[in-house]
Design a protein around this motif. Sequence first.
Motif, PDB file in Angstrom:
ATOM      1  N   HIS A 318      34.763  35.251  25.654  1.00 25.11           N
ATOM      2  CA  HIS A 318      33.211  35.742  26.098  1.00 25.11           C
ATOM      3  C   HIS A 318      32.904  35.632  27.411  1.00 25.11           C
ATOM      4  CE1 HIS A 318      29.202  36.230  24.514  1.00 25.11           C
ATOM      5  NE2 HIS A 318      28.748  35.466  25.403  1.00 25.11           N
ATOM      6  N   THR A 319      33.196  34.400  28.057  1.00 29.05           N
ATOM      7  CA  THR A 319      32.955  34.066  29.571  1.00 29.05           C
ATOM      8  C   THR A 319      33.683  35.301  30.433  1.00 29.05           C
ATOM      9  OG1 THR A 319      32.506  31.763  28.970  1.00 29.05           O
ATOM     10  CG2 THR A 319      33.034  32.521  31.128  1.00 29.05           C
ATOM     11  N   ILE A 320      34.790  35.554  30.126  1.00 31.82           N
ATOM     12  CA  ILE A 320      35.642  36.558  31.005  1.00 31.82           C
ATOM     13  C   ILE A 320      34.920  37.848  30.693  1.00 31.82           C
ATOM     14  CG2 ILE A 320      37.713  37.218  31.254  1.00 31.82           C
ATOM     15  CD1 ILE A 320      39.176  34.888  30.240  1.00 31.82           C
ATOM     16  N   THR A 321      34.600  38.510  29.841  1.00 33.92           N
ATOM     17  CA  THR A 321      34.130  39.641  29.462  1.00 33.92           C
ATOM     18  C   THR A 321      32.778  39.726  29.967  1.00 33.92           C
ATOM     19  OG1 THR A 321      33.329  38.992  27.254  1.00 33.92           O
ATOM     20  CG2 THR A 321      35.554  40.053  27.413  1.00 33.92           C
ATOM     21  N   PHE A 329      36.552  41.647  39.203  1.00 40.84           N
ATOM     22  CA  PHE A 329      37.775  41.037  39.025  1.00 40.84           C
ATOM     23  C   PHE A 329      37.226  39.330  38.392  1.00 40.84           C
ATOM     24  CE2 PHE A 329      38.094  40.391  43.200  1.00 40.84           C
ATOM     25  CZ  PHE A 329      38.266  39.022  43.445  1.00 40.84           C
ATOM     26  N   VAL A 330      37.976  38.727  37.595  1.00 38.41           N
ATOM     27  CA  VAL A 330      37.751  37.342  37.339  1.00 38.41           C
ATOM     28  C   VAL A 330      39.192  36.434  37.570  1.00 38.41           C
ATOM     29  CG1 VAL A 330      36.973  35.877  35.452  1.00 38.41           C
ATOM     30  CG2 VAL A 330      35.849  37.959  35.854  1.00 38.41           C
ATOM     31  N   ARG A 331      39.057  35.542  38.033  1.00 34.71           N
ATOM     32  CA  ARG A 331      40.315  34.645  38.250  1.00 34.71           C
ATOM     33  C   ARG A 331      40.008  33.562  37.271  1.00 34.71           C
ATOM     34  NH1 ARG A 331      40.992  33.385  44.558  1.00 34.71           N
ATOM     35  NH2 ARG A 331      43.035  33.267  43.948  1.00 34.71           N
ATOM     36  N   VAL A 332      41.450  33.139  36.514  1.00 30.90           N
ATOM     37  CA  VAL A 332      41.224  32.124  35.425  1.00 30.90           C
ATOM     38  C   VAL A 332      42.424  31.267  35.931  1.00 30.90           C
ATOM     39  CG1 VAL A 332      41.741  31.622  33.018  1.00 30.90           C
ATOM     40  CG2 VAL A 332      40.186  33.464  33.573  1.00 30.90           C
ATOM     41  N   PRO A 432      34.318  34.016  38.910  1.00 32.90           N
ATOM     42  CA  PRO A 432      34.137  35.444  39.168  1.00 32.90           C
ATOM     43  C   PRO A 432      34.490  35.839  40.456  1.00 32.90           C
ATOM     44  CG  PRO A 432      32.142  34.343  39.095  1.00 32.90           C
ATOM     45  CD  PRO A 432      33.012  33.380  38.833  1.00 32.90           C
ATOM     46  N   SER A 433      34.532  37.083  40.766  1.00 31.65           N
ATOM     47  CA  SER A 433      34.885  37.731  42.101  1.00 31.65           C
ATOM     48  C   SER A 433      33.883  37.248  43.075  1.00 31.65           C
ATOM     49  CB  SER A 433      35.128  39.176  42.127  1.00 31.65           C
ATOM     50  OG  SER A 433      33.962  39.895  41.848  1.00 31.65           O
ATOM     51  N   ASN A 500      47.093  38.513  27.789  1.00 27.46           N
ATOM     52  CA  ASN A 500      47.468  39.262  28.908  1.00 27.46           C
ATOM     53  C   ASN A 500      46.298  39.649  30.065  1.00 27.46           C
ATOM     54  OD1 ASN A 500      46.399  41.387  27.992  1.00 27.46           O
ATOM     55  ND2 ASN A 500      48.295  42.010  26.901  1.00 27.46           N
ATOM     56  N   ASN A 501      46.745  40.091  31.303  1.00 26.72           N
ATOM     57  CA  ASN A 501      45.734  40.477  32.223  1.00 26.72           C
ATOM     58  C   ASN A 501      44.999  41.546  31.948  1.00 26.72           C
ATOM     59  OD1 ASN A 501      47.706  42.293  32.561  1.00 26.72           O
ATOM     60  ND2 ASN A 501      48.034  41.505  34.785  1.00 26.72           N
ATOM     61  N   ARG A 502      45.417  42.558  30.893  1.00 22.27           N
ATOM     62  CA  ARG A 502      44.633  43.611  30.287  1.00 22.27           C
ATOM     63  C   ARG A 502      43.545  43.276  29.209  1.00 22.27           C
ATOM     64  NH1 ARG A 502      49.825  44.513  30.003  1.00 22.27           N
ATOM     65  NH2 ARG A 502      49.480  44.632  27.731  1.00 22.27           N
ATOM     66  N   LEU A 503      43.538  42.193  28.933  1.00 19.35           N
ATOM     67  CA  LEU A 503      42.918  41.555  27.806  1.00 19.35           C
ATOM     68  C   LEU A 503      42.911  42.564  26.558  1.00 19.35           C
ATOM     69  CD1 LEU A 503      39.142  40.623  29.232  1.00 19.35           C
ATOM     70  CD2 LEU A 503      40.898  39.193  27.910  1.00 19.35           C
TER      71      LEU A 503
END
Length: 655
Positions: A318-321, A329-332, A432-433, A500-503
């Motif tokens: 939820h946080t990433i989306t 982009f988002v870094r995890v 986040p970016s 994966n990085n494509r979610l």
Amino acid sequence: MKQANRKDRTVVKYRKRSPTQHALFLEHVAHMNIEFDCNSSVQEDFDSFYECLLSLLDRFYPERAITLTSSDPSFITPAVKSQLRRKNKLMRAGRIEEASALASRIGQTIKRRCSAQLSHVDANTDAKDMWQQVRQLTRRSQSRSNVPDNITAQSLNDHYASVSTDESHVPSSLKHTCSCPPTTDIISEIEVFRILDHLHHTSTGLDNIPAWFLRLGAAVFSRPLAYLFSRSISTATVPCQWKRAFIVPIAKVSCPTTPSDYRPISITPVLSRALEKHIVRTYIYPAILQPPSTLDFSDQFGFRPTGSTTAALVTLFHTITVMLDSNPFVRVIALDFSKAFDTVRHSTLLEKLAMLNLPDEVYNWLKNYFDGHSHSTRLGRQMSTFVDIFASVIQGSGVGPASYIVCAADLHPLTPGNKSVKYADDTYLIIPSSNSQSTITELEHIEKWSAANNLRLNHSKTLEILFVARGIRGSRAVLPPPLPGIARVDSIKALGVVVNNRLTAADHVDSTIAACVKSLYALKVLRSHGMPPLALHTIFQAIVLSKLTYCSCAWYGFCTAKERARLESFLRRCKHRDYCADNTPTFEELCAASDAQLFQRVIADDQHTLHSLLPPESTITYNLRPRAHNLTLPDKHSVLDSCNFVTRMLYANCY
């Protein structure tokens, strides 16, 4: 050097139990009244109580020793071997009829045990037991049981002691602000009875009091134990029997070669674990719900009420989306702390426990519990010496998990807008970016926090994954360079789910189906050896189906139509091969049921760990028909928003 044909002999001690012995024991203790001297100390009271319990054990369930060899079949238990010896003595004495009757009973026992290995399977069957049966049937040895010659119980114990140390160890102080005298009614007799009556089968600690014995005599033991537990808490005294534990090393890899390849699990006394869990439920959990400003548990989903891996993954996705809606982009960063549970500094942990709204006597009890602990390691028939430890929250204890989440409660991102999701020591930093330049600062802050708590961030196992918004994936988005010393990967395994990085859920579906296919091979072997279909269906539901639906609420929304078809096809093949019942629901129905159940719990409980993700209630001034919820429907900015658990369920139940 051992000869090739030499048998490995093991002396096994056991206590024979039978209905007759149980009846005699209950008849005896029904008239017992355990009393304590009002002038004695807490330790003296515990010593006398333990002396009473051990005398009852030795009287009604005397300990016996039986030698088992490596050539004995799996159905030869200590009880069966004892009966075989008894039969041989009767034969030599000429008592043929008694020996024949005993031989008949032995045969029935062996028959029942052999059939129980394959036929009597309950819903609690796990993968470890299943594969153990498969290895016995296929004559394959278990590689993890082969201990290298250079690893001994003493070397393992020395290694664990070197890990659970703190060069900056400082003894903590007790609280002396209690305004009332110590009480002896902190825990009631009926509460202790419920605790003892619901004890599960578990390992026995060094006090040699098994759980089955405490459960059997719960009606008699609950009264003196309520007195002892209350005195222990009110006087902040932990008996010496509870400060010694033995470690059972569990191999973390298939072929361990060094002591670090074994995970230490401490076996503490059953009574100690019972009181620890009562303290956690009664005092620590309520204090976590109302923490001070310096501690925050909102991002912690492990070892707390309503917390789970599913809730952690739902929040992570939820946080990433949500961040991807307004960021390219988002870094995890998946952080890895080396042996986190075994190195926690006691002084900093107790400082944070002191901040919680805990009674002084409970805080003092916890302080006393962590002081003066020692452990020994048991490896096969070897037993090492005892070594004192000055760090660790003691893996296997009742208070250890809750203590760790208190220790990690002050670890939070420095920059506003950055988020973190934690499940015990598994920590994910989400940036986040717009805040990408703060990544180095955040990692330095985590390093500083780790040093203050005697932890160490393992850079070799810490991973970074970059999620790019779908609308700009093919464009020339300026991505940040990789972090020094931290690998950037295309997929990570977060709490058992491959991300994966494509979610998308493609990689997770691939790995899950591959793992389930291996379990189907085990089911095939068991069926070929006579396991009935009903037992196969039970094992399938407990092992394969639970693996398929693990955390489905978090990842099923990210499945494409192709991946959902693969899951349905796999389940249909299992039905066709009679591994599961024909009336098993489809995979989509199973996921829908799990989603609805979790969503109802989140709506009904405002203290649920996922309740903060819900939007506010909408204001309606006119009457409408009853709906599943009155929450405001969020806007869908992208396709990913529809994949989130909360958004999916809000729209699915809006009518």
